[in-house]
Design a protein around this motif. Structure first.
Motif, PDB file in Angstrom:
ATOM      1  N   GLY A   3       0.821  -1.211   0.000  1.00 60.59           N
ATOM      2  CA  GLY A   3       0.000   0.000   0.000  1.00 60.59           C
ATOM      3  C   GLY A   3       0.852   1.257   0.000  1.00 60.59           C
ATOM      4  N   VAL A   4       1.939   1.237   0.755  1.00 56.05           N
ATOM      5  CA  VAL A   4       2.862   2.376   0.791  1.00 56.05           C
ATOM      6  C   VAL A   4       3.492   2.580  -0.579  1.00 56.05           C
ATOM      7  CG1 VAL A   4       5.036   3.225   1.737  1.00 56.05           C
ATOM      8  CG2 VAL A   4       3.339   2.202   3.257  1.00 56.05           C
ATOM      9  N   LYS A   5       3.918   1.494  -1.214  1.00 64.34           N
ATOM     10  CA  LYS A   5       4.546   1.592  -2.537  1.00 64.34           C
ATOM     11  C   LYS A   5       3.574   2.163  -3.569  1.00 64.34           C
ATOM     12  CE  LYS A   5       7.768  -2.262  -1.830  1.00 64.34           C
ATOM     13  NZ  LYS A   5       8.134  -3.655  -2.222  1.00 64.34           N
ATOM     14  N   ALA A   6       2.337   1.711  -3.517  1.00 64.98           N
ATOM     15  CA  ALA A   6       1.333   2.207  -4.462  1.00 64.98           C
ATOM     16  C   ALA A   6       1.061   3.686  -4.239  1.00 64.98           C
ATOM     17  CB  ALA A   6       0.039   1.400  -4.324  1.00 64.98           C
ATOM     18  N   ALA A   7       0.975   4.084  -2.980  1.00 71.40           N
ATOM     19  CA  ALA A   7       0.719   5.487  -2.651  1.00 71.40           C
ATOM     20  C   ALA A   7       1.884   6.360  -3.108  1.00 71.40           C
ATOM     21  CB  ALA A   7       0.490   5.647  -1.155  1.00 71.40           C
ATOM     22  N   TRP A   8       3.104   5.864  -2.936  1.00 68.58           N
ATOM     23  CA  TRP A   8       4.278   6.632  -3.346  1.00 68.58           C
ATOM     24  C   TRP A   8       4.330   6.788  -4.871  1.00 68.58           C
ATOM     25  CZ3 TRP A   8       7.366  10.063  -1.603  1.00 68.58           C
ATOM     26  CH2 TRP A   8       8.550  10.374  -2.294  1.00 68.58           C
ATOM     27  N   THR A  25      12.716   6.110  -5.888  1.00 67.64           N
ATOM     28  CA  THR A  25      11.793   4.998  -6.075  1.00 67.64           C
ATOM     29  C   THR A  25      11.159   4.657  -4.730  1.00 67.64           C
ATOM     30  OG1 THR A  25      13.481   3.323  -5.597  1.00 67.64           O
ATOM     31  CG2 THR A  25      13.302   4.094  -7.892  1.00 67.64           C
ATOM     32  N   PRO A  26      10.152   3.769  -4.722  1.00 63.51           N
ATOM     33  CA  PRO A  26       9.592   3.348  -3.433  1.00 63.51           C
ATOM     34  C   PRO A  26      10.637   2.783  -2.483  1.00 63.51           C
ATOM     35  CG  PRO A  26       8.137   2.688  -5.200  1.00 63.51           C
ATOM     36  CD  PRO A  26       9.381   3.233  -5.852  1.00 63.51           C
ATOM     37  N   GLU A  27      11.686   2.192  -3.052  1.00 63.36           N
ATOM     38  CA  GLU A  27      12.739   1.623  -2.208  1.00 63.36           C
ATOM     39  C   GLU A  27      13.647   2.713  -1.643  1.00 63.36           C
ATOM     40  OE1 GLU A  27      10.768  -1.282  -4.294  1.00 63.36           O
ATOM     41  OE2 GLU A  27      11.903   0.370  -5.229  1.00 63.36           O
ATOM     42  N   THR A  28      14.099   3.643  -2.519  1.00 66.91           N
ATOM     43  CA  THR A  28      14.983   4.701  -2.032  1.00 66.91           C
ATOM     44  C   THR A  28      14.238   5.706  -1.161  1.00 66.91           C
ATOM     45  OG1 THR A  28      14.633   5.900  -4.112  1.00 66.91           O
ATOM     46  CG2 THR A  28      16.593   4.522  -3.958  1.00 66.91           C
ATOM     47  N   ALA A  29      12.912   5.729  -1.254  1.00 71.25           N
ATOM     48  CA  ALA A  29      12.130   6.608  -0.377  1.00 71.25           C
ATOM     49  C   ALA A  29      12.224   6.158   1.075  1.00 71.25           C
ATOM     50  CB  ALA A  29      10.664   6.634  -0.810  1.00 71.25           C
ATOM     51  N   ASN A  30      12.712   4.931   1.298  1.00 69.42           N
ATOM     52  CA  ASN A  30      12.909   4.448   2.664  1.00 69.42           C
ATOM     53  C   ASN A  30      14.145   5.060   3.312  1.00 69.42           C
ATOM     54  OD1 ASN A  30      10.671   2.767   2.426  1.00 69.42           O
ATOM     55  ND2 ASN A  30      11.901   1.051   1.662  1.00 69.42           N
ATOM     56  N   ASP A  31      14.949   5.771   2.515  1.00 71.86           N
ATOM     57  CA  ASP A  31      16.143   6.438   3.020  1.00 71.86           C
ATOM     58  C   ASP A  31      15.758   7.869   3.411  1.00 71.86           C
ATOM     59  OD1 ASP A  31      18.560   7.608   3.531  1.00 71.86           O
ATOM     60  OD2 ASP A  31      19.398   7.309   1.537  1.00 71.86           O
ATOM     61  N   PRO A  32      15.857   8.231   4.692  1.00 71.78           N
ATOM     62  CA  PRO A  32      15.455   9.579   5.133  1.00 71.78           C
ATOM     63  C   PRO A  32      16.177  10.688   4.378  1.00 71.78           C
ATOM     64  CG  PRO A  32      15.788   8.141   7.020  1.00 71.78           C
ATOM     65  CD  PRO A  32      16.289   7.388   5.822  1.00 71.78           C
TER      66      PRO A  32
END
Length: 209
Positions: A31-36, A84-91
């Motif tokens: 859900g987070v990935k889709a929203a991003w 990307t949704p993955e790099t968005a996990n990096d503050p």
């Protein structure tokens, strides 16, 4: 017998993963990935409007080179911040993304304020259409970003709750960074233009001697 044991072990594993929140974590993460992805779509929509907007303003306000350059540079910087949704996990990566989008928002606001000084530009049909599209896109950005914020909050709450936190730790799921309040305020204000404001009165002609 071995087949039965394997089937039993599989059922037990599925039950364990379901009971420890694994499936819920997967669902929230997706859900987070889709929203991003929707956030990125709307920001890209805004970036795509910039060239036509700049060219239209340039046709009437060639002397506003500084403001036009600011918008063009801000758009270029946004394009350089690939996330990307993955790099968005990096503050740090998310902070850079927010900063770049905030600069573009500010530059667009200044551009639209400048346009108030050019009545012919404000009356141009292409400009009015672009301005309406920009306002609509800013509204979509606000909605998409709000959904992302809510999705991240829901995900973070889930993986920090017992016993899901144990599963998250084992599976390597960590708390995701979110839009900060300060930056959220900076990038959530859509550029506005009041087309109803009266133009400044022309200076009085000097009396002939």
């Amino acid at each position: 017998m071995k087949t039965f044991l394997r089937a039993f072990a599989l059922v037990a594993l599925v039950g364990f993963l379901s009971g420890c929140g694994y499936n819920s974590i997967q669902r929230e993460d997706e859900g987070v990935k889709a929203a991003w992805s929707e956030v990125l779509n709307q920001y890209q929509r805004r970036a795509d409007l910039v060239p036509n907007l700049v060219n239209t303003v340039k046709g009437y306000a060639q002397h506003e080179e500084r403001v036009l350059t600011e918008v063009t540079a801000a758009r270029a910087k946004v394009g350089q911040v690939q996330i990307t949704p993955e790099t968005a996990n990096d503050p740090e990566a998310l902070a850079k993304f927010q900063a770049a989008q905030g600069q573009l928002s500010g530059a667009l606001s200044r551009l639209l304020v400048v346009s108030e000084n050019y009545p012919q530009l404000k009356a141009d049909g292409s400009f009015r259409d672009l301005q309406a599209q920009l306002e609509g896109t800013e509204n979509r950005i606000t909605v998409a970003r709000k959904r992302y914020v809510d999705s991240v909050q829901s995900y973070n709450t889930l993986i920090r709750s017992f016993p899901n936190n144990l599963t998250a730790k084992v599976m390597g799921y960590k708390v995701k960074p979110n839009f900060s309040v300060e930056n959220e305020k900076a990038i959530s204000t859509a550029p506005t233009v009041d087309f109803n404001s009266a133009p400044a009165p022309a200076p009085a002609a000097s009396a002939a001697h």
